[in-house]
Design a protein around this motif. Structure first.
Motif, mmCIF file in Angstrom:
data_model
loop_
_atom_site.group_PDB
_atom_site.id
_atom_site.type_symbol
_atom_site.label_atom_id
_atom_site.label_comp_id
_atom_site.label_asym_id
_atom_site.label_seq_id
_atom_site.Cartn_x
_atom_site.Cartn_y
_atom_site.Cartn_z
ATOM 1 N N UNK A 111 0.836 -1.193 0.000
ATOM 2 C CA UNK A 111 0.000 0.000 0.000
ATOM 3 C C UNK A 111 0.874 1.246 0.000
ATOM 4 N N UNK A 112 1.917 1.250 0.836
ATOM 5 C CA UNK A 112 2.760 2.420 0.981
ATOM 6 C C UNK A 112 3.476 2.817 -0.296
ATOM 7 N N UNK A 113 4.061 1.852 -1.009
ATOM 8 C CA UNK A 113 4.775 2.181 -2.239
ATOM 9 C C UNK A 113 3.832 2.738 -3.289
ATOM 10 N N UNK A 114 2.587 2.267 -3.291
ATOM 11 C CA UNK A 114 1.604 2.832 -4.216
ATOM 12 C C UNK A 114 1.242 4.253 -3.793
ATOM 13 N N UNK A 115 1.094 4.491 -2.482
ATOM 14 C CA UNK A 115 0.768 5.831 -1.998
ATOM 15 C C UNK A 115 1.835 6.836 -2.397
ATOM 16 N N UNK A 116 3.109 6.442 -2.296
ATOM 17 C CA UNK A 116 4.198 7.334 -2.696
ATOM 18 C C UNK A 116 4.060 7.697 -4.170
ATOM 19 N N UNK A 117 3.822 6.696 -5.014
ATOM 20 C CA UNK A 117 3.707 6.953 -6.446
ATOM 21 C C UNK A 117 2.496 7.821 -6.778
ATOM 22 N N UNK A 118 1.368 7.550 -6.131
ATOM 23 C CA UNK A 118 0.157 8.332 -6.408
ATOM 24 C C UNK A 118 0.330 9.779 -5.947
ATOM 25 N N UNK A 119 0.976 9.977 -4.799
ATOM 26 C CA UNK A 119 1.197 11.331 -4.303
ATOM 27 C C UNK A 119 2.109 12.114 -5.249
ATOM 28 N N UNK A 120 3.167 11.482 -5.735
ATOM 29 C CA UNK A 120 4.043 12.154 -6.691
ATOM 30 C C UNK A 120 3.322 12.425 -7.999
ATOM 31 N N UNK A 121 2.494 11.486 -8.433
ATOM 32 C CA UNK A 121 1.727 11.664 -9.654
ATOM 33 C C UNK A 121 0.789 12.857 -9.547
ATOM 34 N N UNK A 122 0.276 13.100 -8.333
ATOM 35 C CA UNK A 122 -0.636 14.221 -8.104
ATOM 36 C C UNK A 122 0.104 15.544 -7.919
ATOM 37 N N UNK A 123 1.425 15.508 -7.807
ATOM 38 C CA UNK A 123 2.194 16.728 -7.634
ATOM 39 C C UNK A 123 2.422 17.124 -6.192
ATOM 40 N N UNK A 124 2.369 16.167 -5.277
ATOM 41 C CA UNK A 124 2.559 16.444 -3.855
ATOM 42 C C UNK A 124 4.043 16.412 -3.471
ATOM 43 N N UNK A 125 4.336 17.025 -2.331
ATOM 44 C CA UNK A 125 5.645 16.916 -1.696
ATOM 45 C C UNK A 125 5.553 15.757 -0.709
ATOM 46 N N UNK A 126 6.367 14.729 -0.901
ATOM 47 C CA UNK A 126 6.182 13.462 -0.194
ATOM 48 C C UNK A 126 7.266 13.233 0.854
ATOM 49 N N UNK A 127 6.807 12.932 2.083
ATOM 50 C CA UNK A 127 7.685 12.486 3.157
ATOM 51 C C UNK A 127 7.417 10.999 3.350
ATOM 52 N N UNK A 128 8.404 10.161 3.082
ATOM 53 C CA UNK A 128 8.239 8.710 3.189
ATOM 54 C C UNK A 128 8.928 8.208 4.445
ATOM 55 N N UNK A 129 8.186 7.522 5.297
ATOM 56 C CA UNK A 129 8.735 6.977 6.536
ATOM 57 C C UNK A 129 8.870 5.463 6.414
ATOM 58 N N UNK A 130 10.054 4.950 6.779
ATOM 59 C CA UNK A 130 10.306 3.512 6.740
ATOM 60 C C UNK A 130 11.329 3.169 7.809
ATOM 61 N N UNK A 131 11.672 1.864 7.894
ATOM 62 C CA UNK A 131 12.423 1.370 9.049
ATOM 63 C C UNK A 131 13.889 1.100 8.806
ATOM 64 N N UNK A 132 14.408 1.379 7.604
ATOM 65 C CA UNK A 132 15.815 1.084 7.346
ATOM 66 C C UNK A 132 16.351 1.984 6.247
ATOM 67 N N UNK A 133 17.647 2.232 6.257
ATOM 68 C CA UNK A 133 18.256 3.030 5.186
ATOM 69 C C UNK A 133 18.064 2.398 3.815
ATOM 70 N N UNK A 134 18.061 1.064 3.754
ATOM 71 C CA UNK A 134 17.894 0.386 2.465
ATOM 72 C C UNK A 134 16.518 0.662 1.881
ATOM 73 N N UNK A 135 15.493 0.563 2.713
ATOM 74 C CA UNK A 135 14.139 0.836 2.229
ATOM 75 C C UNK A 135 13.988 2.302 1.849
#
Length: 337
Positions: free
Chosen positions: A167-191
């Motif tokens: 769900x999260x990876x889709x949310x990031x893509x949809x937010x960027x597609x809409x022209x939003x400024x995106x803050x992505x929170x995750x649990x590791x530097x790799x992610x």
């Protein structure tokens, strides 16, 4: 046929691989689909474990999400379906309002599956089975939450908690597609590095930083009189101890979008922030058939690319579930018969 089966509810390692499970038979209004690919969701984990109030007929072949090719058409099938048609399965029963495929009846963790005709969605030739199988539950849920219900728009600052999952990876893509400024929170530097590749503007390691304090430091502490500072939207399908902190990151008139509660459905609440900042809490559940077709269109146009982390065979099904439950996954896990 080959299939991954549960005979009773159980924990990790309890799914059985069967080399000679009985082939499905098409009843009236059903087709037989040769499964090209299926994908896993946390719903499948809940089905395996058992859920209060939900009776799962046993034995059960799980997986809500799958796609494949029609190899047999049963009697009285409607919609003009024929052998050779490529199809995506919409697991929700929109005709009889019954349970979902993979929980109320056999799903996609097998070579073949009997599917009622009203679950079938035409799959274009230029969309792979793997990509299609990643769409309904995770991407359908994300699309409805972000676009239909949440109405995100250009220029908004959006904080996405749990951004590395399906769900999260889709949310990031949809937010960027809409022209939003995106803050992505995750649990590791790799992610976080992979989220940057998806277009995230800001990266937040929530194991290292308190996300609420991080927002205050980087975008200011919201004030109840002003529609500025903080963020416009928080995507929170975790719940638990993240809930009140999410409210506190929003400026006046901001909104929380939620479609689940993976960290706890009964969090501490603070109504003062909701009324004093005039916040909106917007819930979303599932997806519509039209939304699923829209997602297929976005994929075909190259505007949306489902993220597939790993692909497993049916005989590796318990390892695939372990990878999902250990939260190592980035995006989706695909299983191929």
């Amino acid at each position: 046929m080959r299939a991954a089966v549960i005979y009773e509810h159980g924990g990790p390692g309890s799914i059985q691989f069967e080399a000679n499970f009985a082939d499905p038979v098409a009843a009236s209004g059903e087709v037989i689909v040769k499964v090209g690919a299926a994908s896993l969701n946390y719903h499948d984990v809940f089905t395996r474990n058992g859920m209060p109030g939900i009776t799962v007929p046993m034995p059960m072949i799980m997986a809500l999400d799958f796609a494949g090719e029609i190899v047999e058409v049963g009697p009285d099938v409607e919609g003009g379906w024929k052998v050779g048609d490529r199809v995506l399965i919409d697991p929700s029963d929109r005709k009889n309002f019954g349970g979902v495929i993979g929980e109320a009846r056999h799903g996609g963790l097998a070579e073949f599956c009997a599917v009622p005709d009203h679950h079938l969605v035409k799959l274009p030739d230029d969309v792979s089975y793997e990509v299609a199988a990643s769409l309904p539950v995770a991407y359908g849920t994300a699309y409805r939450m972000m676009t239909t219900i949440g109405k995100i728009k250009a220029g908004e600052r959006v904080l996405i908690l749990g951004a590395s999952g399906g769900v999260g990876t889709c949310c990031v893509q949809l937010a960027k597609l809409a022209g939003c400024e995106v803050i992505a929170a995750a649990s590791s530097p790799e992610k976080l590095a992979r989220l940057k590749e998806l277009g995230a503007d800001h990266l937040l390691d929530y194991k290292q930083d308190d996300f609420m304090k991080w927002v205050f430091t980087n975008f200011g502490k919201p004030h109840r009189r002003l529609a500025e500072k903080g963020v416009d939207v928080v995507v929170n399908f975790t719940g638990g101890d993240t809930w009140v902190k999410s409210l506190r990151t929003l400026h006046r008139g901001g909104r929380v979008l939620t479609c689940g509660a993976t960290a706890g459905y009964d969090p501490k609440e603070d109504l003062r922030f909701i009324w004093s900042y005039e916040l909106q809490v917007l819930g979303s559940n599932g997806w519509s058939r039209d939304e699923l077709i829209t997602l297929l269109g976005l994929v075909r146009e190259g505007k949306l690319k489902p993220v597939i982390d790993k692909t497993y065979g049916l005989e590796e099904i318990n390892e695939a579930f372990r990878y999902l439950e250990d939260r190592q996954v980035f995006g989706k896990i695909v299983v191929k018969p």
